[in-house]
Write an enzyme that holds these catalytic residues in place. Sequence first.
Site, PDB file in Angstrom:
ATOM      1  N   HIS A   1       3.131  74.278  28.671  1.00  0.00           N
ATOM      2  CA  HIS A   1       1.938  75.041  29.495  1.00  0.00           C
ATOM      3  C   HIS A   1       1.087  73.899  30.501  1.00  0.00           C
ATOM      4  O   HIS A   1      -0.261  73.994  30.280  1.00  0.00           O
ATOM      5  CB  HIS A   1       1.304  75.826  28.605  1.00  0.00           C
ATOM      6  CG  HIS A   1       0.421  77.044  29.361  1.00  0.00           C
ATOM      7  ND1 HIS A   1       0.351  78.182  29.020  1.00  0.00           N
ATOM      8  CD2 HIS A   1       0.179  76.960  30.562  1.00  0.00           C
ATOM      9  CE1 HIS A   1      -0.319  78.992  29.913  1.00  0.00           C
ATOM     10  NE2 HIS A   1      -0.380  78.295  30.989  1.00  0.00           N
TER      11      HIS A   1
ATOM     12  N   ARG B   1       3.901  83.622  32.366  1.00  0.00           N
ATOM     13  CA  ARG B   1       3.461  83.559  31.107  1.00  0.00           C
ATOM     14  C   ARG B   1       4.439  84.077  30.112  1.00  0.00           C
ATOM     15  O   ARG B   1       5.512  84.674  30.544  1.00  0.00           O
ATOM     16  CB  ARG B   1       2.633  85.057  31.096  1.00  0.00           C
ATOM     17  CG  ARG B   1       1.094  84.961  31.906  1.00  0.00           C
ATOM     18  CD  ARG B   1       0.105  83.910  30.745  1.00  0.00           C
ATOM     19  NE  ARG B   1      -1.140  83.928  31.690  1.00  0.00           N
ATOM     20  CZ  ARG B   1      -1.477  82.777  32.330  1.00  0.00           C
ATOM     21  NH1 ARG B   1      -0.849  81.516  32.391  1.00  0.00           N
ATOM     22  NH2 ARG B   1      -2.852  82.745  32.775  1.00  0.00           N
TER      23      ARG B   1
END
Lengths: 309, 309
Positions: free
Chosen positions: A272, A224
């Site tokens: 992502h 993350r």
Amino acid sequence: MALLFISKVDSPEDWTRAFGKLMPELEVRVWPEAGNKADIEVALVWRPPSEALLDLPNLKFIASLGAGVDHLFRDTRLPDGVPVTRFVDDDLTAMMTEYAVLHVLACHRRLPEYLEMQPKAEWRELPQSLARERKVGVLGLGVLGGAAARKLAGFGFDVAGWSRTRKVLPGVTCFAGADGFKPFLARTEILLCLLPLTPATEGIINRETLAALPKGAAFVNLGRGGHVVEADLLAALESGRLRAAVLDVFRTEPLPPESPFWRQPRVIVTPHVASITNPESGARKVVENLARIRRGEPPLDQVDPSVGY
Amino acid sequence: MALLFISKVDSPEDWTRAFGKLMPELEVRVWPEAGNKADIEVALVWRPPSEALLDLPNLKFIASLGAGVDHLFRDTRLPDGVPVTRFVDDDLTAMMTEYAVLHVLACHRRLPEYLEMQPKAEWRELPQSLARERKVGVLGLGVLGGAAARKLAGFGFDVAGWSRTRKVLPGVTCFAGADGFKPFLARTEILLCLLPLTPATEGIINRETLAALPKGAAFVNLGRGGHVVEADLLAALESGRLRAAVLDVFRTEPLPPESPFWRQPRVIVTPHVASITNPESGARKVVENLARIRRGEPPLDQVDPSVGY
């Protein structure tokens, strides 16, 4: 019986279709159109607003649309006592593993440097280690980190892993806890982050961590954005302490056009995409957990709110 | 007893050191300083000039410094009846396999496209197939192609291979010969070339071949530049018939600065680094073959001049 779908980034159509095939009696409602709240037994969510989950009297469980649940625990008030599940799936694990192998191999074979040389038409062979001489370190040895570490060991890399609690993985040197962190970093030439984001791992990639790696190490972040202190990472790239980085996740997503990461030499930015939840396998997991709860069993892949994963 | 080392690109020092450890009685001479030619029992060569190998009365065998021998058979007149060996080695195979996996995964996960988007700060997820839905095709199923095909099958890809003579590889659909070529191409979304370069494979990647691939396919060349008709490859990239390419080898190396490949979008250029012969393992093979020849056995990894590999 109804499912409440809450996400600004996932397609409700794909999920509705997937549930329609598997469990036609389950009505899929898309937030904020919740309808009669008493019908809702499951909420399938990505970054839900706090108010969305609080007054659902018959909610049996909350299912994360992704492998991570940090988006749920960070800002959202959750109803007490309702189990939360994360998404664990062979396809998702396989996708993450292939992305991890791709980018660890890219760093190992010096692709970020060759990409920097290409527009300059620079034809020059860079010194190259064999895989068995290359020390790879995997942060996080859960479902995803463990699978990546095993696959990388299969290429002959000298693989170590670090996790909060001690793990045992064949072919992987396992470090654990605060005491194991610095020794793990000191031997890691390519650092792969597949940690869950929790209060304990927020900002774990910072100046001190990067300074503990051998000079010229590379960093691959598939965890993350919140794991990284971005200014520290940029400084390490600019000083040459880090040779290269592959970044798939960021503090702010989409990564703003003005972010220096887009144009930093020897940095590969991807939007992502390391692993994507497949609606068909995801819906299958939700339906399976509904059946388990009905039989009085706990749902699969339940997370522990006290540790955040 | 002496070895004659002939190469403009490999380091004679590294090889001399490697032989010094293994077989101190073997004198390493570096072309054109051949000394007394009667001492020379083995020639270790990369692109040797024709005259270098012709008047060595006691030459027992010629060892290629690389896995390929096209550099030997193309322009060089070789002494009659002297065996020629190519370099086959676990480290070299492992390096080639990791480069093949790296770049097939890069094409599979659309890295050339994301690299094109990065300088434009374009954050956009591209549709992504699972590995089992992706058809990879390997041209050449020898030591290197076979190893790459097996490793790729281990990622769940739908892998096929093509070779001149029929092979059987577990988990790999094998096509062979002229009849098998078009059906192999028609099902291949990512084409990996690991063929030997011979008169039969020269220019095998041409307009007709590229047109037989499904639209939007990707091409990874880790074989030889001579496999490719470069103008046809460029045209296929420009028209969008090919989505991406990774090119490690070229007709002219170093690739001239004016070559359009350096700046072609969705093309990754690397400077012939997919696999590098390691002097220590290479020297071990040469010493082993000297011992075999002395015992009256044929050398290992001998090539057949009639087919060129």
